[in-house]
Design a protein around this motif. Structure first.
Motif, mmCIF file in Angstrom:
data_model
loop_
_atom_site.group_PDB
_atom_site.id
_atom_site.type_symbol
_atom_site.label_atom_id
_atom_site.label_comp_id
_atom_site.label_asym_id
_atom_site.label_seq_id
_atom_site.Cartn_x
_atom_site.Cartn_y
_atom_site.Cartn_z
ATOM 1 N N ASN A 51 0.802 -1.219 0.000
ATOM 2 C CA ASN A 51 0.000 0.000 0.000
ATOM 3 C C ASN A 51 0.837 1.272 0.000
ATOM 4 O O ASN A 51 0.305 2.367 0.102
ATOM 5 C CB ASN A 51 -0.933 0.009 1.211
ATOM 6 C CG ASN A 51 -2.223 -0.723 0.928
ATOM 7 O OD1 ASN A 51 -2.906 -0.409 -0.033
ATOM 8 N ND2 ASN A 51 -2.525 -1.709 1.739
ATOM 9 N N GLN A 73 -1.862 3.669 -6.557
ATOM 10 C CA GLN A 73 -2.654 3.749 -5.333
ATOM 11 C C GLN A 73 -4.151 3.727 -5.602
ATOM 12 O O GLN A 73 -4.918 3.178 -4.817
ATOM 13 C CB GLN A 73 -2.276 5.021 -4.565
ATOM 14 C CG GLN A 73 -0.972 4.856 -3.808
ATOM 15 C CD GLN A 73 -0.569 6.109 -3.060
ATOM 16 O OE1 GLN A 73 -0.914 7.225 -3.435
ATOM 17 N NE2 GLN A 73 0.187 5.920 -1.990
ATOM 18 N N TYR A 78 -7.956 -0.959 0.129
ATOM 19 C CA TYR A 78 -7.368 -1.535 1.338
ATOM 20 C C TYR A 78 -8.337 -1.402 2.506
ATOM 21 O O TYR A 78 -8.836 -0.325 2.796
ATOM 22 C CB TYR A 78 -6.049 -0.816 1.638
ATOM 23 C CG TYR A 78 -5.375 -1.202 2.932
ATOM 24 C CD1 TYR A 78 -5.360 -2.519 3.389
ATOM 25 C CD2 TYR A 78 -4.719 -0.235 3.689
ATOM 26 C CE1 TYR A 78 -4.721 -2.860 4.567
ATOM 27 C CE2 TYR A 78 -4.067 -0.572 4.864
ATOM 28 C CZ TYR A 78 -4.075 -1.882 5.299
ATOM 29 O OH TYR A 78 -3.445 -2.208 6.466
ATOM 30 N N LEU A 85 -12.942 5.596 10.778
ATOM 31 C CA LEU A 85 -13.511 6.689 9.990
ATOM 32 C C LEU A 85 -13.543 7.907 10.900
ATOM 33 O O LEU A 85 -13.403 7.779 12.115
ATOM 34 C CB LEU A 85 -14.933 6.337 9.544
ATOM 35 C CG LEU A 85 -15.076 5.140 8.598
ATOM 36 C CD1 LEU A 85 -16.530 4.726 8.493
ATOM 37 C CD2 LEU A 85 -14.527 5.464 7.218
ATOM 38 N N GLU A 93 -20.553 12.293 3.071
ATOM 39 C CA GLU A 93 -19.518 13.290 2.829
ATOM 40 C C GLU A 93 -18.127 12.671 2.981
ATOM 41 O O GLU A 93 -17.217 12.900 2.185
ATOM 42 C CB GLU A 93 -19.721 14.379 3.882
ATOM 43 C CG GLU A 93 -19.143 15.692 3.544
ATOM 44 C CD GLU A 93 -19.393 16.685 4.679
ATOM 45 O OE1 GLU A 93 -18.691 17.677 4.731
ATOM 46 O OE2 GLU A 93 -20.290 16.428 5.523
ATOM 47 N N GLN A 94 -18.019 11.854 4.007
ATOM 48 C CA GLN A 94 -16.757 11.194 4.304
ATOM 49 C C GLN A 94 -16.348 10.237 3.188
ATOM 50 O O GLN A 94 -15.198 10.218 2.759
ATOM 51 C CB GLN A 94 -16.933 10.435 5.616
ATOM 52 C CG GLN A 94 -15.775 9.638 6.046
ATOM 53 C CD GLN A 94 -15.729 9.490 7.558
ATOM 54 O OE1 GLN A 94 -14.693 9.539 8.137
ATOM 55 N NE2 GLN A 94 -16.840 9.323 8.209
ATOM 56 N N TYR A 97 -15.176 12.156 0.219
ATOM 57 C CA TYR A 97 -13.842 12.706 0.463
ATOM 58 C C TYR A 97 -12.774 11.640 0.237
ATOM 59 O O TYR A 97 -11.797 11.857 -0.484
ATOM 60 C CB TYR A 97 -13.786 13.237 1.888
ATOM 61 C CG TYR A 97 -12.407 13.586 2.395
ATOM 62 C CD1 TYR A 97 -11.662 14.605 1.814
ATOM 63 C CD2 TYR A 97 -11.861 12.911 3.486
ATOM 64 C CE1 TYR A 97 -10.405 14.928 2.290
ATOM 65 C CE2 TYR A 97 -10.603 13.232 3.970
ATOM 66 C CZ TYR A 97 -9.882 14.243 3.372
ATOM 67 O OH TYR A 97 -8.649 14.560 3.849
ATOM 68 N N LEU A 98 -12.994 10.460 0.820
ATOM 69 C CA LEU A 98 -11.997 9.398 0.695
ATOM 70 C C LEU A 98 -11.901 8.903 -0.749
ATOM 71 O O LEU A 98 -10.817 8.574 -1.227
ATOM 72 C CB LEU A 98 -12.324 8.249 1.644
ATOM 73 C CG LEU A 98 -12.144 8.616 3.131
ATOM 74 C CD1 LEU A 98 -12.742 7.563 4.035
ATOM 75 C CD2 LEU A 98 -10.678 8.821 3.456
ATOM 76 N N LEU A 101 -9.789 11.337 -2.571
ATOM 77 C CA LEU A 101 -8.360 11.119 -2.339
ATOM 78 C C LEU A 101 -7.834 9.966 -3.187
ATOM 79 O O LEU A 101 -6.664 9.923 -3.539
ATOM 80 C CB LEU A 101 -8.102 10.828 -0.862
ATOM 81 C CG LEU A 101 -8.271 11.998 0.107
ATOM 82 C CD1 LEU A 101 -7.882 11.575 1.513
ATOM 83 C CD2 LEU A 101 -7.442 13.196 -0.316
ATOM 84 N N LYS A 102 -8.715 9.015 -3.511
ATOM 85 C CA LYS A 102 -8.311 7.907 -4.375
ATOM 86 C C LYS A 102 -8.338 8.314 -5.842
ATOM 87 O O LYS A 102 -8.077 7.502 -6.727
ATOM 88 C CB LYS A 102 -9.234 6.700 -4.154
ATOM 89 C CG LYS A 102 -8.854 5.845 -2.950
ATOM 90 C CD LYS A 102 -7.619 5.005 -3.203
ATOM 91 C CE LYS A 102 -7.291 4.108 -2.006
ATOM 92 N NZ LYS A 102 -5.947 3.532 -2.106
ATOM 93 N N GLU A 106 -15.946 14.047 -8.535
ATOM 94 C CA GLU A 106 -17.067 14.147 -7.626
ATOM 95 C C GLU A 106 -18.310 13.425 -8.144
ATOM 96 O O GLU A 106 -18.986 12.713 -7.401
ATOM 97 C CB GLU A 106 -17.373 15.615 -7.343
ATOM 98 C CG GLU A 106 -17.934 15.804 -5.958
ATOM 99 C CD GLU A 106 -17.994 17.266 -5.561
ATOM 100 O OE1 GLU A 106 -17.031 17.993 -5.845
ATOM 101 O OE2 GLU A 106 -19.009 17.670 -4.991
ATOM 102 N N ILE A 145 -16.592 2.004 1.251
ATOM 103 C CA ILE A 145 -15.520 2.958 0.933
ATOM 104 C C ILE A 145 -14.327 2.233 0.309
ATOM 105 O O ILE A 145 -13.684 2.743 -0.611
ATOM 106 C CB ILE A 145 -15.111 3.726 2.203
ATOM 107 C CG1 ILE A 145 -16.210 4.728 2.567
ATOM 108 C CG2 ILE A 145 -13.776 4.433 2.027
ATOM 109 C CD1 ILE A 145 -16.051 5.373 3.916
#
Lengths: 309, 447
Positions: A51, A73, A78, A85, A93-94, A97-98, A101-102, A106, A145
């Motif tokens: 990772n 990545q 993972y 969390l 929302e969380q 966001y994650l 990041l990946k 949106e 997620i």
């Protein structure tokens, strides 16, 4: 590329402590892969290196044929053993966001999230804060997620811990569905029933080294104890033949069938014994089956042998 | 780069949406405004006039009537004894106190003064006591001068009211500006105190955020997508943006309150200040003197309006931002080394010491802004934000400000680098308390 992941001679030490020494292994694309080992063997370190949380001291890792780097990545999902969390952040929302990041856009992330939330029947939790969810509920969110960005390689550390049997089934079905669609899944687990049931290939790591690897079936054969189970239908009692090199043991007579365990001491195969049995002419042979060791036994055996050496 | 932007956005939105942010943002300037306006308002309010019963057989007070706050009422000292007078104060609520001036065989003023006493139900306020003392002092002085044969009119003529106005010479414009050291004092105190508070407030916000991510274990998930350094810097910058927004809202609101109060409550004084400034400019040109009795508050208003707010404010923003960034990086180290907030004490101490040192030496710096101590502390990056803000209202050479800024920015880059190296190790360590020596070792770890 047949292998999605190739780990070649990877070593890692923390000061004096060796976490991984010269680990080499391959994960076939689309495979259900079991990464096994006792606590502290180095599994988590290996997963963290894949990772890119850690970098290896030596050796190299290929992802889909090219040297593992930050661009990969977004192709890896993972699920860490220690789930986590943001407690006071809303679920939807969380997750967005994650996913962002990946590397998900949106709109894309929203669409994928809706798909997974509907599939897992957790749409109603979108605006709930994580701290309002139960542990099992949070686990489901975390699973969504993990798979949101459609990773080609899923690395799951104890994926079923914390689920009730119903939800465990739900997650297992989803994993099988992902497997059918070609996702490679690495299970890092202590639960040997999961391994027996799901894994095609396994690697066993003990004290920083790979001690066993290969397809589950051939490993089991390799550890076969040359024991056979024979079921004979005999209305009246039966006499077992005495054949040199074989030992027999009557195991019982459930619903009229005699179950016999035969131990092949000289590694001759079962045929010679069967010929002798048929020659006695008593009863009908219903089934002959090699008794293969459970993964749990192999695990314990191998680890114990390692320690004894 | 895109990812760090996402982190900054989350940190910002998450904090700004909290109710505590709203409350702090609105209440901050109101409290601050109240702190500044309240004393001025209070001094404007007419306090109740206090009536003091005077038993003055020696006629020292000479039937003086008092001032707007204190009124003297005289009783016939021949009709009432001291005890009866005391009873009157006790019985009747209207009398604040009894002032008793005794007589003796001698009419010696010193002898009389030694026997003067005040009686009241409660403690006598310092203001009243001071007024009475100074009144009696001057009356006795007058009495003595009379005994020495000096005409009271001569005494009256010999006193002069003195008020020294202070100016500073502006090199650039060759103009004189009215200055007020008091106003600069206040500005220096407030701005360096604010820097100190902001650094602690927002720095510990960074620390708590990191501990939260660590304790909830989400950090491991995040660093499979971004580099730990990106996560750390994203958080530090996100909090900085939050802090800047909050501060800018405060500035705008405070300015609004200032304008509002200047228009509504103190309008007359502000107008008077402006008229006076115009008159003064006129008179200065003619080289003549000014009228003597200028209201003190008008002078203060003029001094406030003479402060170069854009410069002070932009320097404040710079020192606030970079002071916070330096300490934010240090607080990030602390956050990464512990599992929960209760364990932070031991690690916060080393980074609090320079900050507390700065705020402790601030008083000395404000009193002597060009001393060696002040200059040295305004170069050291860990103390310069607080110390520079304490010096700036009094004027600091530009090259000193420039040098201090360069040091501060340079130190931030260094601190962020060191913090990043320790942070990436610390965020994955659980379950043990690490001491400073172990933490320093992490710096050289290979991850």
């Amino acid at each position: 590329m047949e292998n999605i992941l190739e780990i070649e001679g990877v070593s890692k030490a923390y000061g004096q402590h060796k976490a991984l020494s010269d680990v080499t292994m391959c994960v076939r694309r689309g495979c259900l892969f079991g990464l096994l080992g006792p606590n502290g063997a180095g599994k988590t370190t290996l997963i963290r290196i894949v990772n890119q949380i850690f970098t290896a001291d030596s050796g190299r890792i290929l992802f889909d044929g090219s040297l593992l780097s930050a661009v990969h990545q977004s192709r890896i999902g993972y699920l860490p053993e220690e789930r986590g969390l943001y407690r006071s952040m809303k679920v939807g929302e969380q997750a967005l966001y994650l996913a962002g990041l990946k590397g998900l856009g949106e709109m894309e992330a929203k669409r994928a999230l809706k798909y997974w939330f509907e599939r897992l029947d957790i749409m109603g939790w979108w605006d709930k804060k994580v701290e309002e969810l139960s542990k099992g509920m949070a686990q489901k969110v975390q699973f969504a997620i993990t798979v949101l960005h459609e990773p080609e390689l899923l690395i799951l550390d104890e994926p079923f811990s914390g689920f009730d049997p119903v939800n465990e089934g739900v997650i297992r079905d989803e994993l099988m569905e992902l497997h059918r669609r070609g996702t490679t899944i690495i299970f890092s687990t202590h639960r040997m029933d999961t391994v027996e049931e799901l894994c095609e290939d396994i690697v066993l790591i003990d004290r920083s080294k790979v001690v066993l690897s290969g397809p589950l079936g051939s490993i089991k054969k390799q550890f076969a104890r040359k024991e056979w189970e024979i079921v004979v239908r005999a209305s009246t009692g039966m006499d077992l033949p005495v054949v040199s090199g074989y030992e027999c043991e009557k195991l019982g007579q459930p619903n009229g069938d005699m179950v016999v365990r035969v131990m092949d001491r000289e590694n001759k195969g079962i045929n010679e014994f069967l010929t002798a049995l048929l020659a006695t002419g008593t009863g009908q042979v219903q089934a002959v089956r090699e008794i293969l060791p459970a993964m749990k036994e192999i695990f314990i055996d191998v680890v114990k042998n390692q320690r004894d050496e | 780069m895109n990812k760090i932007w996402l982190i900054i956005r989350r940190e910002f939105l998450f904090r700004v949406r909290k109710r505590s942010f709203l409350v702090m943002t609105i209440l901050g300037p109101l409290l601050f405004g109240a702190l500044i306006v309240a004393p001025a308002l209070l001094s404007n309010i007419q306090t109740d006039t206090r009536t003091i019963l005077v038993h003055d057989k020696a006629m020292i007070l000479d039937f003086e009537e008092g001032n707007e706050d204190i009124r003297f009422v005289y009783i016939d000292p021949n009709r009432y004894s001291l005890e009866e007078s005391k009873a009157m104060v006790l019985e009747k609520g209207e009398y604040y106190a009894l002032l008793y001036v005794p007589t003796g065989e001698s009419w010696d003023p010193d002898f009389i003064a030694a026997g003067i006493a005040m009686y009241s139900k409660n403690d006598i306020s310092l203001k009243v006591q001071a007024f009475v003392e100074s009144l009696i002092k001057s009356k006795i002085q007058e009495e003595k001068l009379k005994l020495l044969g000096v005409d009271p009119a001569v005494v009256q003529q010999s006193t002069t009211q003195v008020r020294v106005r202070t100016f500073y010479l502006e090199e650039a414009t060759q103009k004189e500006r009215q200055s007020s050291t008091e106003v600069k004092f206040v500005l220096a105190f407030i701005s360096s105190l604010l820097i100190y508070l902001f650094i602690f407030l927002y720095g510990s916000m960074v620390m708590r955020g990191i501990i939260e991510e660590k304790a909830s274990r989400i950090v491991e998930l995040i660093i499979t997508s971004v580099k730990p350094f990106q996560l750390m810097m994203g958080k530090i910058i996100g909090v900085a943006v939050t802090g800047l927004l909050q501060f800018l809202i405060w500035v705008v609101l405070s300015f609004g309150i200032y304008v509002l109060t200047s228009q509504l409550i103190f309008r007359e004084k502000f107008d008077a200040a402006r008229v006076l400034a115009a008159q003064r400019a006129e008179l200065d040109r003619e080289g003549s003197a000014l009228p003597m009795d200028i209201d003190r508050s008008i002078e203060i208003i003029q001094a406030i309006e003479n402060i170069n707010f854009p410069v002070v404010l932009s320097l404040f923003l710079f020192y606030f931002l970079f002071g916070y960034l330096v300490y934010g990086a240090l607080f990030a180290i602390v956050g990464s080394t512990v599992d929960n907030e209760t364990d932070t004490q031991q690690m916060v101490l080393p980074i609090s010491v320079p900050l507390i040192l700065a705020i402790l030496s601030m008083t000395a710096v404000v009193e002597n802004p060009d001393s060696n101590l002040a200059v040295v502390l305004s170069y050291i990056p860990l103390t310069s934000p607080v110390i520079m803000m304490a010096r700036i209202p009094f004027g600091v050479p530009w090259w000193q400000i420039g040098l201090s800024m360069v040091f501060l920015v340079g130190f931030f880059v260094l601190a962020a680098w060191v913090a990043g190296r320790i942070y990436r190790v610390g965020i994955l360590r659980y379950g043990k308390k690490y001491n400073l020596r172990e933490v320093i070792k992490w710096f050289s770890y290979k991850v």
